[in-house]
Enzyme design. Structure first.
Site, short mmCIF file in Angstrom:
data_model
loop_
_atom_site.label_atom_id
_atom_site.label_comp_id
_atom_site.label_asym_id
_atom_site.label_seq_id
_atom_site.Cartn_x
_atom_site.Cartn_y
_atom_site.Cartn_z
CD GLN A 264 -1.59 0.12 3.59
OE1 GLN A 264 -1.46 -0.81 3.51
NE2 GLN A 264 -1.82 0.91 4.62
CB CYS A 270 -5.29 -0.65 4.95
SG CYS A 270 -6.65 0.35 6.47
CG HIS A 406 -3.99 -1.69 9.04
ND1 HIS A 406 -4.72 -1.52 8.43
CD2 HIS A 406 -3.42 -3.24 9.12
CE1 HIS A 406 -3.24 -1.89 7.39
NE2 HIS A 406 -2.88 -3.06 7.51
#
Ligand SMILES: *[C@@H]1O[C@H](CO)[C@@H](O)[C@H](O)[C@H]1NC(C)=O
Ligand SMILES: *[C@@H]1O[C@H](CO)[C@@H](O)[C@H](O)[C@H]1NC(C)=O
Ligand SMILES: *[C@@H]1O[C@H](CO)[C@@H](O)[C@H](O)[C@H]1NC(C)=O
Length: 434
Positions: A264, A270, A406
């Site tokens: 990423q 994410c 996340h």
């Protein structure tokens, strides 16, 4: 994120009571064995425990007690032993200073004509003051960590580890001051990693990673996604299917449903990777072709989400539907920053018709995953800045489900080699070169 990491548990999602390891029925013939008789099997168990460990990190045997009973041709020993793990201050061996640790282990060892076989091993730290009590707060855990004094030559060793880090990750700093600042951040991070290591109850190794010279704040700002905290309750339809029971383990990577791990970059995207991974898996399972799909399309064209500043998978699914599909990675490749939307409906290679929210019950989730494919989930990324490999299992207070930050792709699950308070761990298609 650049390399496959075989095992990464899902932080924050480890809940639910695990089945206890099967207890042997009380055996009338078992008898208390005398110490000399236990020594052979105990030494064997220790040897198995130390297998693959570098010199200087091997455990030694403390107290041993146990019972023995006849089993077929041989004898079955049930031992309870304490193992002492030595302190380690050699950075080439253990990377981070580790203090002495005592473990309490149970072993089941079969002895047939002097040939031993380890049937079961179950070790845990003896210090049970640090428990997974839901009531426990961070402040009650962290002071425990500060008791150990640092080794005398800590800063010398740290300077050499930092130098190695700078070479390995090709870091350049603009000034001597910045270099010094980064060195102090690094040193502080190594101590944090060591604390996280000491508290982890899985098999994870924490230490130097490419993120080791960033402050926690920087790491969070650049890579994580605070928007995920409000993820729940985003009007997605709840999946009602109950499904079958989950197989004991599963791995979609081995079944060709997962593309290689993507990076990423320095961008909090994410959420986009988690969603494309899920759509890639669904497309593979429904249409038979594994296509690597475009995250950049979501960064540029999903106007509800915030590109590198974070986003919600639920919005991304809506965007894919509204836009008319996803292009492939090759056609619309990743840049790691927001650009003007360049999506062309003619180039869309996959579409979705709907998306659903899944149950948070882990048994249901496991059954769903095994039956229907990889899942987009969000975790508390506590400790991930220093995560290298293994099964991460932090204490609950360090990894609250309310601090989700996340998004990852859940690709499988398995069982802990040594069950702690849960037996299942989750695998995520997530990783970075340590
Ligand atoms: C949790 O903490 C509160 C307040 O400190 C206490 O009253 C309660 O009994 C605790 N619960 C458990 C399960 O320990
Ligand atoms: C190391 O970094 C410099 C400057 O950022 C770059 O020019 C160089 O190509 C890098 N080398 C490697 C091996 O990545
Ligand atoms: C799903 O979406 C595609 C493309 O938008 C459409 O062609 C197809 O008819 C839809 N299928 C269903 C079952 O709604």
């Amino acid at each position: 994120m650049a390399s496959w990491l075989p095992l990464l548990s899902l932080l924050g999602l480890l809940l639910g009571a695990a089945p206890a390891p099967p207890r042997r029925a009380a055996d009338a013939q078992a008898r208390e064995a005398a110490y000399p008789e236990l020594l052979g099997p105990a030494r064997f168990a220790l040897e198995m425990y130390n297998r693959g460990r570098a010199a200087g990190t091997r455990a030694t045997l403390g107290a041993v007690r146990g019972r023995v009973r006849r089993a077929g041709q041989g004898s079955l020993y049930s031992l309870r032993a304490t193992l002492e793990e030595p302190p380690c201050n050699d950075p080439t061996v253990c990377q981070l200073p580790v203090s002495k640790k005592t473990l309490l282990c149970s072993f089941e060892i079969l002895d047939e004509l002097g040939k031993h076989m380890l049937l079961r091993r179950d070790c845990g730290p003896v210090d049970t003051k640090v428990t997974d009590d839901k009531n426990e707060t961070l402040s009650s855990v962290l002071p425990l960590l500060n008791k150990e004094p640092l080794p005398q030559d800590f800063s010398v060793k740290m300077a050499s580890i930092f130098k190695e880090f700078v070479t390995t990750y090709n870091r350049t700093y603009e000034s001597k001051e910045e270099t010094q600042w980064r060195m102090s951040v690094f040193s502080n991070n190594m101590m944090r990693a060591q604390k996280i290591q000491a508290l982890d109850r899985g098999t994870a190794q924490y230490g130097v990673t490419k993120f080791s010279d960033l402050t926690e704040e920087e790491f969070r700002t650049i890579y994580l996604n605070p928007l995920l905290r409000e993820y729940r309750g985003k009007n997605m339809r709840l999946d009602k299917s109950t499904g079958d029971s989950a197989p004991s383990e599963w791995d979609w990577r081995r079944k060709g449903a997962v593309t290689k791990v993507k990076n990423q970059g320095m961008c909090g995207s994410c959420w986009a990777f988690s969603v494309t991974g899920n759509v890639e898996g669904q497309w593979f399972l429904k249409q038979g072709a594994l296509l690597s799909l475009s995250e950049q399309e979501l960064l540029d064209c999903d106007k509800v989400d915030k590109a590198c500043l974070g986003g919600l998978p639920s919005n991304a699914y809506s965007a894919i539907k509204t836009l008319g599909g996803l292009e492939t990675e090759d056609d619309y490749s990743y840049r790691g920053r927001m650009q003007t939307c360049g999506f062309s409906p003619k180039k869309a290679r996959v579409y979705i018709n709907d998306s659903v929210e899944l149950s948070q019950n882990e048994e249901t989730l496991a059954a769903w995953l095994a039956e229907k494919g990889p899942i987009s989930v969000a975790i508390n990324a506590f400790g991930m800045q220093f995560y290298r490999h293994g099964i991460s299992h932090p204490l609950r207070p360090l990894c609250s489900p309310w601090l989700i930050d996340h998004a990852v792709l859940l690709v499988g699950y398995g069982n802990l080699p040594v069950p702690v308070d849960h037996s299942r761990y989750w695998e995520s298609a997530e990783g970075w070169e340590p």
